[in-house]
Enzyme design. Structure first.
Site, PDB file in Angstrom:
ATOM      1  N   ASN A   1      -6.121  -2.691   1.941  1.00 17.57           N
ATOM      2  CA  ASN A   1      -6.123  -4.174   1.914  1.00 17.57           C
ATOM      3  C   ASN A   1      -7.379  -4.720   2.038  1.00 17.57           C
ATOM      4  O   ASN A   1      -8.368  -3.901   2.383  1.00 17.57           O
ATOM      5  CB  ASN A   1      -5.260  -4.613   3.162  1.00 17.57           C
ATOM      6  CG  ASN A   1      -3.549  -4.592   3.110  1.00 17.57           C
ATOM      7  OD1 ASN A   1      -3.104  -4.370   1.546  1.00 17.57           O
ATOM      8  ND2 ASN A   1      -3.135  -4.525   3.883  1.00 17.57           N
TER       9      ASN A   1
ATOM     10  N   ARG B   1       0.686  -1.344  -0.050  1.00 18.65           N
ATOM     11  CA  ARG B   1       0.012  -0.105  -0.115  1.00 18.65           C
ATOM     12  C   ARG B   1       0.819   1.291  -0.039  1.00 18.65           C
ATOM     13  O   ARG B   1       0.617   2.245  -0.770  1.00 18.65           O
ATOM     14  CB  ARG B   1      -1.073   0.045   1.329  1.00 18.65           C
ATOM     15  CG  ARG B   1      -2.003  -0.983   1.049  1.00 18.65           C
ATOM     16  CD  ARG B   1      -2.795  -1.203   2.470  1.00 18.65           C
ATOM     17  NE  ARG B   1      -1.926  -1.336   3.427  1.00 18.65           N
ATOM     18  CZ  ARG B   1      -2.148  -1.190   4.727  1.00 18.65           C
ATOM     19  NH1 ARG B   1      -3.535  -0.487   4.890  1.00 18.65           N
ATOM     20  NH2 ARG B   1      -1.600  -1.436   5.460  1.00 18.65           N
TER      21      ARG B   1
END
Length: 90
Positions: free
Chosen positions: A36, A18
């Site tokens: 996520n 990320r």
């Protein structure tokens, strides 16, 4: 302008994916978000010039050093995010 929604599968959680996506997207001047998902995938939206979004989609196949990407599923979206953010897991 292009907006793309992606689902990235493989070893993509617990490897800094990320944060890497955010840095890559910001460097390309893209708006969007990344998060996520509880199923072990990473989901993102990228918005910007078509060539910049295309470049981002290409690098998503590699990811950060510890990642192992199996697939990047892409669909077009009408979402028009401004700025880029990391969102909470869903």
């Amino acid at each position: 302008m292009r907006s793309a929604h992606v689902i990235i599968t493989g070893r993509v959680q617990g490897v800094g994916f990320r944060v890497w996506v955010e840095a890559e997207a910001v460097a390309r001047g893209l708006g969007g978000w990344v998060r996520n998902r509880r199923d072990g995938t990473v989901e993102a939206v990228f918005r910007g010039q078509a060539s910049d979004v295309g470049g981002m989609l290409d690098v998503c196949w590699n990811g950060p050093d510890m990642a192992l990407v199996n697939h990047v599923a892409v669909s077009e979206t009408d979402e028009r995010p401004a700025g880029f953010e990391i969102r909470a897991t869903v």
